[in-house]
Design a protein around this motif. Structure first.
Motif: not given
Length: 337
Positions: A231-232, A324-329
């Motif tokens: 989900h993340v 979400q921020a770490r994975v998106g980065g």
């Protein structure tokens, strides 16, 4: 079709198999009268009796040890570890006895045992109620390891595990027990009613062990995840507007290599996301198998996003999680590679 939380789906899987097969027994700490600390076995003792669903002493080694004996002589025990963090006293029984029984006996005995346990964080349980020990089990020949990410899979995988003739470790992300979320801890929880995977068929069905699934089609990047991190990863892909293909592994061992290989060869890039500690986590194995199978198709290094290499931090739980921020980065870095 009914909509269920993961807890309800797991409870239903128990009930379906217990009604179908008198050899299925369920036990563990507080799973009988109380119905389990997360209520995954609520009502089973009342329906099936104290000989089929019962409480055990606080003795994880004894719980698994007796279950191995039951399994060897024809029963199909499903035992619950109250938290994954509590499984360590039973680890020798799982590794030295359950995993090896078929081989040691030259096939004279099988061990159709299921060990269920809530895994991961999300309840501020600190380092003794929040660990993700999946890599320990995937290292052991003879064990199968599954991690559902939604109610449909939770029921189907558990039924398949109960029907399997070898020991299966079922790790249930407690953060998903009562519904999914949008991938960021500060955002409201999205009800299952808005997510088609909350639909759970009545009666018996299985999700085959060793079969992953694509949750989000994409052409630029393959993301390998399981459990909560599915989900993340989906939310992160939407937030950074990257055409990422998100694969829910569902079963870690056996691993669906044809699905992984086809996706990575299509996209040329790979990101791996898991909640457990980075070093020697299951993501390291995924990096190795992807590199072996897809090296000449890769257009960028394989990256991992995972938990910190520290004891589980109580006060900093939400920073510890790959969010979400770490994975998106990380997705952006893979695309720039």
């Amino acid at each position: 079709m009914p909509r269920m939380t993961m807890i309800e789906a797991i409870r239903d899987a128990h009930a379906v198999k217990m009604a179908e097969d008198d050899n299925v027994v369920v036990y563990g700490e507080d799973v009988g009268y109380f119905g389990g600390v997360f209520r995954c076995t609520a009502g089973l003792q009342e329906r099936f009796g104290k000989n089929r669903c019962f409480d055990a002493p606080i003795n994880e080694s004894g719980i698994v040890g007796t279950a191995i004996g039951m399994a060897a002589f024809g029963l199909r025990p499903v035992v619950e570890m109250q938290f994954a963090d509590y499984v360590y006293p039973a680890f020798d029984q799982i590794v030295s006895e359950a995993a090896r029984l078929r081989y040691r006996s030259a096939g004279d005995f099988i061990c159709p045992l299921v060990v269920r346990m809530p895994t991961g964080g999300g309840i501020f349980g600190g380092q003794t109620h929040s660990q993700s020990p999946e890599a320990l089990f995937t290292h052991v020949s003879g064990l199968k390891t599954v991690v559902p990410s939604n109610p449909y899979d939770a029921k189907g995988l558990l039924i398949a595990a109960i029907e399997d003739n070898d020991p299966v470790i079922v790790l249930e992300p407690k953060r998903l027990y009562n519904g999914p979320f949008d991938g960021d801890h500060d955002k409201p929880v999205t009800p299952w009613s808005k997510h088609p995977l909350g639909e759970v068929p009545e009666g018996r069905y299985t999700v085959p062990l060793g079969q992953g699934i694509i949750r989000r089609e994409g052409a630029d990047l393959t993301v390998l995840a399981y459990g909560t991190m599915v989900h993340v990863a989906e939310a992160a892909a939407e937030s950074v507007d990257i055409d990422a293909e998100v694969i829910d592994l569902r079963t870690l061992i056996p691993l669906d290599m044809p699905l992984i290989e086809a996706s990575v060869k299509k996209t040329g890039r790979c990101l791996i996301v898991h909640e457990a500690t980075l070093t020697s986590g299951f993501g390291a194995e995924l990096v190795a198998v992807v590199a072996d199978a897809c090296f000449y198709h890769l257009e960028a290094p394989i990256l991992r996003v995972a938990g910190w290499d520290t004891p589980y931090p109580h006060a900093q739980e939400w920073d510890y999680f790959p969010g979400q921020a770490r994975v998106g980065g990380a997705m952006k870095r893979v695309m720039e590679g």
